[in-house]
Motif scaffolding. Structure first.
Motif, PDB file in Angstrom:
ATOM      1  N   ALA A 417      61.073  30.543  -9.361  1.00 18.15           N
ATOM      2  CA  ALA A 417      61.121  29.620  -8.226  1.00 18.15           C
ATOM      3  C   ALA A 417      60.060  30.026  -7.214  1.00 18.15           C
ATOM      4  CB  ALA A 417      62.504  29.632  -7.582  1.00 18.15           C
ATOM      5  N   VAL A 418      59.144  29.107  -6.935  1.00 18.12           N
ATOM      6  CA  VAL A 418      58.129  29.316  -5.913  1.00 18.12           C
ATOM      7  C   VAL A 418      58.482  28.360  -4.772  1.00 18.12           C
ATOM      8  CG1 VAL A 418      55.663  29.296  -5.373  1.00 18.12           C
ATOM      9  CG2 VAL A 418      56.434  29.901  -7.678  1.00 18.12           C
ATOM     10  N   GLU A 419      59.214  28.872  -3.793  1.00 16.10           N
ATOM     11  CA  GLU A 419      59.796  28.034  -2.748  1.00 16.10           C
ATOM     12  C   GLU A 419      59.566  28.634  -1.366  1.00 16.10           C
ATOM     13  OE1 GLU A 419      63.766  26.212  -4.839  1.00 16.10           O
ATOM     14  OE2 GLU A 419      63.864  28.300  -4.170  1.00 16.10           O
ATOM     15  N   ASN A 420      59.402  27.732  -0.388  1.00 16.25           N
ATOM     16  CA  ASN A 420      59.342  28.132   1.020  1.00 16.25           C
ATOM     17  C   ASN A 420      58.274  29.189   1.274  1.00 16.25           C
ATOM     18  OD1 ASN A 420      60.274  27.890   3.724  1.00 16.25           O
ATOM     19  ND2 ASN A 420      61.387  29.811   3.506  1.00 16.25           N
ATOM     20  N   ASN A 421      57.046  28.857   0.886  1.00 12.20           N
ATOM     21  CA  ASN A 421      55.891  29.703   1.154  1.00 12.20           C
ATOM     22  C   ASN A 421      54.862  28.901   1.935  1.00 12.20           C
ATOM     23  OD1 ASN A 421      56.481  32.138  -0.770  1.00 12.20           O
ATOM     24  ND2 ASN A 421      56.773  30.318  -2.036  1.00 12.20           N
ATOM     25  N   VAL A 422      53.930  29.610   2.559  1.00 13.16           N
ATOM     26  CA  VAL A 422      52.843  28.976   3.291  1.00 13.16           C
ATOM     27  C   VAL A 422      51.519  29.474   2.742  1.00 13.16           C
ATOM     28  CG1 VAL A 422      51.603  29.040   5.487  1.00 13.16           C
ATOM     29  CG2 VAL A 422      54.011  28.402   5.443  1.00 13.16           C
ATOM     30  N   SER A 453      54.249  24.693   2.234  1.00 15.29           N
ATOM     31  CA  SER A 453      53.370  23.921   3.111  1.00 15.29           C
ATOM     32  C   SER A 453      52.234  24.795   3.612  1.00 15.29           C
ATOM     33  CB  SER A 453      54.156  23.341   4.287  1.00 15.29           C
ATOM     34  OG  SER A 453      54.433  24.336   5.257  1.00 15.29           O
ATOM     35  N   ALA A 454      51.416  24.208   4.481  1.00 16.89           N
ATOM     36  CA  ALA A 454      50.266  24.920   5.030  1.00 16.89           C
ATOM     37  C   ALA A 454      50.584  25.643   6.326  1.00 16.89           C
ATOM     38  CB  ALA A 454      49.113  23.944   5.260  1.00 16.89           C
ATOM     39  N   GLU A 455      51.846  25.545   6.814  1.00 20.48           N
ATOM     40  CA  GLU A 455      52.168  26.155   8.102  1.00 20.48           C
ATOM     41  C   GLU A 455      53.674  26.348   8.208  1.00 20.48           C
ATOM     42  OE1 GLU A 455      50.677  25.415  12.692  1.00 20.48           O
ATOM     43  OE2 GLU A 455      51.042  23.683  11.404  1.00 20.48           O
ATOM     44  N   TRP A 456      54.066  27.439   8.845  1.00 26.45           N
ATOM     45  CA  TRP A 456      55.483  27.641   9.147  1.00 26.45           C
ATOM     46  C   TRP A 456      55.866  26.716  10.304  1.00 26.45           C
ATOM     47  CZ3 TRP A 456      57.851  30.038   5.463  1.00 26.45           C
ATOM     48  CH2 TRP A 456      57.198  31.045   4.741  1.00 26.45           C
ATOM     49  N   VAL A 457      56.884  25.879  10.096  1.00 29.69           N
ATOM     50  CA  VAL A 457      57.209  24.868  11.112  1.00 29.69           C
ATOM     51  C   VAL A 457      58.483  25.170  11.883  1.00 29.69           C
ATOM     52  CG1 VAL A 457      55.992  23.051   9.874  1.00 29.69           C
ATOM     53  CG2 VAL A 457      58.436  23.420   9.439  1.00 29.69           C
ATOM     54  N   ALA A 458      59.346  26.031  11.369  1.00 34.30           N
ATOM     55  CA  ALA A 458      60.627  26.265  12.048  1.00 34.30           C
ATOM     56  C   ALA A 458      61.179  27.627  11.681  1.00 34.30           C
ATOM     57  CB  ALA A 458      61.632  25.175  11.679  1.00 34.30           C
ATOM     58  N   ARG A 464      61.779  32.300   8.585  1.00 37.75           N
ATOM     59  CA  ARG A 464      60.790  31.248   8.764  1.00 37.75           C
ATOM     60  C   ARG A 464      60.926  30.201   7.663  1.00 37.75           C
ATOM     61  NH1 ARG A 464      55.301  34.564   8.803  1.00 37.75           N
ATOM     62  NH2 ARG A 464      56.226  35.194   6.816  1.00 37.75           N
ATOM     63  N   TYR A 465      60.553  28.973   8.022  1.00 34.85           N
ATOM     64  CA  TYR A 465      60.655  27.890   7.057  1.00 34.85           C
ATOM     65  C   TYR A 465      59.396  27.039   7.083  1.00 34.85           C
ATOM     66  CZ  TYR A 465      65.494  29.259   6.600  1.00 34.85           C
ATOM     67  OH  TYR A 465      66.634  29.988   6.360  1.00 34.85           O
ATOM     68  N   ALA A 466      58.929  26.705   5.874  1.00 32.37           N
ATOM     69  CA  ALA A 466      57.746  25.866   5.737  1.00 32.37           C
ATOM     70  C   ALA A 466      58.094  24.392   5.804  1.00 32.37           C
ATOM     71  CB  ALA A 466      57.046  26.179   4.410  1.00 32.37           C
ATOM     72  N   VAL A 467      59.346  24.043   5.569  1.00 31.45           N
ATOM     73  CA  VAL A 467      59.814  22.656   5.590  1.00 31.45           C
ATOM     74  C   VAL A 467      61.034  22.589   6.499  1.00 31.45           C
ATOM     75  CG1 VAL A 467      60.771  20.781   4.190  1.00 31.45           C
ATOM     76  CG2 VAL A 467      58.907  22.194   3.289  1.00 31.45           C
ATOM     77  N   THR A 482      64.587  26.283  15.505  1.00 34.01           N
ATOM     78  CA  THR A 482      63.534  26.248  16.514  1.00 34.01           C
ATOM     79  C   THR A 482      62.217  25.854  15.874  1.00 34.01           C
ATOM     80  OG1 THR A 482      64.632  28.006  17.758  1.00 34.01           O
ATOM     81  CG2 THR A 482      62.326  27.580  18.276  1.00 34.01           C
ATOM     82  N   LEU A 483      61.590  24.793  16.410  1.00 36.93           N
ATOM     83  CA  LEU A 483      60.267  24.431  15.923  1.00 36.93           C
ATOM     84  C   LEU A 483      59.267  25.513  16.317  1.00 36.93           C
ATOM     85  CD1 LEU A 483      59.728  20.599  16.553  1.00 36.93           C
ATOM     86  CD2 LEU A 483      60.199  21.759  14.401  1.00 36.93           C
ATOM     87  N   THR A 484      58.400  25.890  15.398  1.00 31.55           N
ATOM     88  CA  THR A 484      57.372  26.885  15.677  1.00 31.55           C
ATOM     89  C   THR A 484      55.967  26.304  15.587  1.00 31.55           C
ATOM     90  OG1 THR A 484      57.409  27.574  13.358  1.00 31.55           O
ATOM     91  CG2 THR A 484      58.821  28.782  14.878  1.00 31.55           C
ATOM     92  N   ALA A 485      55.874  25.018  15.257  1.00 27.61           N
ATOM     93  CA  ALA A 485      54.577  24.339  15.181  1.00 27.61           C
ATOM     94  C   ALA A 485      54.827  22.836  15.227  1.00 27.61           C
ATOM     95  CB  ALA A 485      53.844  24.709  13.891  1.00 27.61           C
ATOM     96  N   ASP A 486      53.797  22.086  15.561  1.00 26.17           N
ATOM     97  CA  ASP A 486      53.902  20.630  15.472  1.00 26.17           C
ATOM     98  C   ASP A 486      54.104  20.238  14.015  1.00 26.17           C
ATOM     99  OD1 ASP A 486      53.432  20.558  18.161  1.00 26.17           O
ATOM    100  OD2 ASP A 486      51.374  19.811  18.010  1.00 26.17           O
TER     101      ASP A 486
END
Length: 776
Positions: A417-422, A453-458, A464-467, A482-486
């Motif tokens: 499983a390759v999941e939740n990476n940036v 995804s390309a960025e950690w968002v929350a 940390r979460y990419a999605v 908590t949002l950490t990026a737009d």
């Protein structure tokens, strides 16, 4: 005349009172050189220790190289010092004399061969330095080379090995501190500099560790190089391999800055590895000729895992067909060597970060180059500037493969499983015939690649979460995401398991790509903080507002949306929480037009409010409030200001009396003016500004030469008869007494002249005396 006559003549001439001739002086110096410069005959004489009884509280003390050698000889004679503690009391210089390791012996399989004499006690360096360790010979390829040869269940800690020079071309077992670590042995707090080179199986700190043991908090800056051979080369340990059902190997908190180079299984921390590697960092360049090369681990085999490690250095595989080149791990795989690996499991590679460039052979990955059969890759971050390979490449994993199952231990279930990476490496910087932004998946039926995804968002619970949806799914009941990026073009969010989840915008913006943006079927979704939340207007039917929220609960499964913050591009009044209110901004752009604030703040910012159906909406513009009320029968408009549609009155009449009304912000040009004066003249009680001239005790010399003693009047006042200056006068300020004298002052120049004359005279007298002495 004898051949020594000139020597005696020189002696008599220049050293007439000397007792011995130069010949005897030369002999004396030669003897002193022999005493102080000859290699020490270590271990020949003197006590083994300076003191101590060998207990943890009263350890044996080693104070010089002679005592260290006598201690070494005692271990190699069969005294393993089990249960005893030996401690350095001073720094020790081994003077680059060929060193025989403490605990001599050879490896056989995963242990020590018969006839070996391992060290089993505790060696405490106490932060002291051992310099000049040099080993250039090895009687056997499996002979353990290092300050210590074999450590079996013992401990080596807190010692600095400075300027190590280990060069053993025939050895496959070499480390700066320990050649072979076995049976739960420990190496901790050891620092190594210099160089370590051998045939194979070498590390900056430890050559090999087998079955069980710990290497922790060690630092290597030595260059580690495999000349030829099978490889297994690491900045900290060359190989940590073989497994047992009764123990584990751990490598934690270690750092490598030295360059590491070998043939295969080459890593910044460990070459070949079945250990659990955590909190380690590499920033030394790593290079392999053939395969399995990684910033942290070259090849992870059958067991263990890699957690929370970093690599910032380049990783290179020179062989275009070589498998496994990765920022964290080169190749993760299993093989059929079951007797040597009774403990096997799926390998996790989690929460690591790579920023180094990866130039692979067959496959290059920002985190893992090639991953076989079973494991987990999650929570990792790749920011490599570039990834290149001859065939496969991916921002997280270059190549997911399912090797023949007969190589997979029966205890391990296949699946990766390759999941939740940036991965922030753009696709145009990933160069390979077969590439993917995250992982090139050769067998999608067996492996999963998602939620990357390309960025950690929350984040939630420090994870940390990419999605964003994954963060919502993993938040606890009454927890906060908590949002950490737009987040632009975000997928819809859903909540259907009865939890209460709060989304803190945290100053970031969230734009949904699908409608509804948030669907709540069971539970409560709360929004707080500042930031814009946008519904996708393009998907709304003509003449209708896009759907941002959809609430579809039941009496058995209640659902709700409660807004306690944020700005929205659609009217969200039905979802505003108690004690909060919607404020409609007076702006043409609908993005962020509808803000949710505490009710008191909304009222303070509003000119009017509209009450309808028991709900209150505030408006920045009274005109907008009236317009909105006409569209809703029974709505009541309340204007909160006396004249809300007119600009508010200024604080003071705009009659020209404001000194800043002409745009000069009170600056004085032409006639000196004072704020508040109508005719431009200063009142008698206000001093005219002269940029510091009115300092009490100073003289102001104006252009007419007249001096005004500004210190003769009361501080802060000026005579009302002083004419207003029409131009800025030329003025020269004379410093009061006690200031540093300036050039041009006659008294000061006289003092300088006298001082210079005294210096020159003194120098002349000294020169004359010197010449007189020489004349005598």
């Amino acid at each position: 005349m004898s051949s020594t006559a000139p020597v005696h003549a020189l002696t008599a001439k220049y050293f007439p009172r000397a007792i011995v001739s130069l010949r005897w002086a030369a002999i004396a110096f030669a003897l002193l050189g022999a005493i102080f410069l000859a290699p020490a005959a270590w271990g020949a004489n003197g006590p083994m220790f300076q003191g101590g009884t060998g207990t943890a509280s009263d350890p044996y003390l080693v104070a010089d190289a002679n005592q260290l050698c006598r201690f070494r000889d005692a271990v190699n004679d069969g005294n393993d010092f089990a249960g005893k503690t030996v401690k350095l009391a001073e720094d020790i210089d081994l003077a680059h004399v060929e060193w025989t390791p403490i605990g001599a012996g050879t490896r056989k399989g995963s242990g020590a061969a018969s006839g070996s004499t391992p060290f089993a006690g505790t060696f405490d360096g106490a932060g002291h330095k051992v310099s000049g360790l040099s080993i250039t010979t090895s009687p056997d390829a499996d002979y353990a080379v290092g300050l210590f040869g074999i450590v079996k269940g013992g401990t080596v800690r807190d010692v600095v090995l400075d300027g190590v020079a280990i060069d053993v071309p025939g050895s496959e077992l070499a480390g700066g501190a320990v050649g072979l670590l076995i049976a739960d042995g420990t190496v901790s707090g050891v620092s190594v500099s210099g160089s370590v080179s051998a045939h194979a199986g070498m590390g900056g700190v430890v050559g090999r560790m087998t079955l069980s043991g710990t290497i922790s908090d060690c630092v290597n800056s030595a260059a580690v190089t495999a000349m030829t051979g099978a490889g297994n080369v690491g900045g900290i340990v060359g190989a940590a391999y073989y497994t047992t059902d009764t123990g584990e190997m751990v490598i934690e908190g270690c750092t490598n800055t030295g360059a590491v180079k070998g043939t295969q299984a080459v890593g910044g921390i460990a070459g070949l590895c079945s250990a659990f590697v955590s909190e380690c960092g590499n920033n030394g360049a790593v290079e392999a000729e053939h395969y399995s090369v990684g910033g942290v681990v070259g090849e992870q085999k059958n067991y263990g895992g890699i957690h929370h490690c970093t690599n910032s250095a380049s990783v290179t595989c020179e062989d275009a067909g070589g498998y496994g080149c990765g920022g964290i791990a080169g190749w993760v795989r299993y093989d059929g060597a079951a007797p040597a690996y009774p403990a096997s499991s799926a390998v996790p590679v989690t929460d690591n970060e790579n920023s180094g460039e990866i130039h692979g052979g067959n496959d290059a990955g920002g985190i893992v180059g090639c991953f076989y059969n079973a494991g987990t890759v999650t929570g990792n971050t790749n920011t490599a500037p570039a990834l290149t390979s001859s065939r496969f490449a991916g921002g997280i994993v270059g190549n997911l493969q399912n090797a023949p199952l007969d190589s997979l231990p029966s205890s391990v279930t296949e699946g990766i499983a390759v999941e939740n990476n940036v991965s922030a490496t753009p696709i145009e910087k990933i160069s390979a015939p077969l590439r993917d932004p995250f992982a090139y998946n050769n067998t999608p039926a067996d492996f999963t690649v998602r939620d990357n995804s390309a960025e950690w968002v929350a984040s939630t619970n420090s994870l940390r979460y990419a999605v964003l949806q994954r963060a919502v799914d993993n938040a606890p009941d009454d927890g906060t995401v908590t949002l950490t990026a737009d987040a632009a073009d975000a997928d819809s969010l859903s909540l259907a398991d009865g939890r209460t989840v709060t989304l803190d915008l945290n100053g970031h913006n969230l734009a949904f790509a699908k409608a509804p943006g948030v669907a709540v079927n069971w539970g409560t979704f709360v929004v707080t903080g500042t930031g814009q939340v946008s519904a996708p207007a393009t998907v709304a039917p003509a003449g209708t507002a896009p759907a941002l929220f959809e609430v579809a609960g039941s009496s058995e499964k209640p659902a709700a949306v409660k807004l306690k913050g944020g700005s929205y591009n659609v009217d969200v009044e039905p979802y505003v929480a108690s004690k909060y209110a919607e404020l409609v901004r007076d702006q043409k752009d609908s993005a962020g037009k509808f803000s949710v604030l505490p009710a008191k703040e909304a009222r303070a910012d509003a000119q009017a409010k509209v009450d309808a159906n028991g709900e209150t909406v505030y408006y920045e513009s009274a005109k907008a409030a009236r317009s909105a009320a006409t569209a809703e029968p029974g709505a009541k408009v309340t204007v909160l200001d006396d004249e809300p549609d007119k600009p508010s009155a200024p604080d003071s009449p705009d009659d020209g009396s404001d000194a800043d009304s002409d745009g000069d912000h009170g600056g004085n040009t032409g006639t000196a003016t004072t704020p508040g004066s109508a005719d431009g003249t200063a009142p008698a009680t206000t001093p005219t500004a002269h940029e510091g001239d009115n300092t009490p005790g100073f003289l102001d010399l104006h252009s007419d030469g007249a001096a005004t003693d500004t210190g003769s009047t009361a501080a802060g006042t000026t005579s009302s008869t002083t004419p207003a200056a029409t131009t800025t006068p030329h003025k020269t300020t004379i410093k009061p007494a006690g200031a540093v004298p300036q050039t041009g002052d006659p008294l000061w120049e006289a003092l300088l002249s006298i001082g210079l004359l005294a210096i020159v005279s003194g120098a002349a007298v000294a020169l004359a005396r010197t010449r007189a002495r020489h004349a005598k």
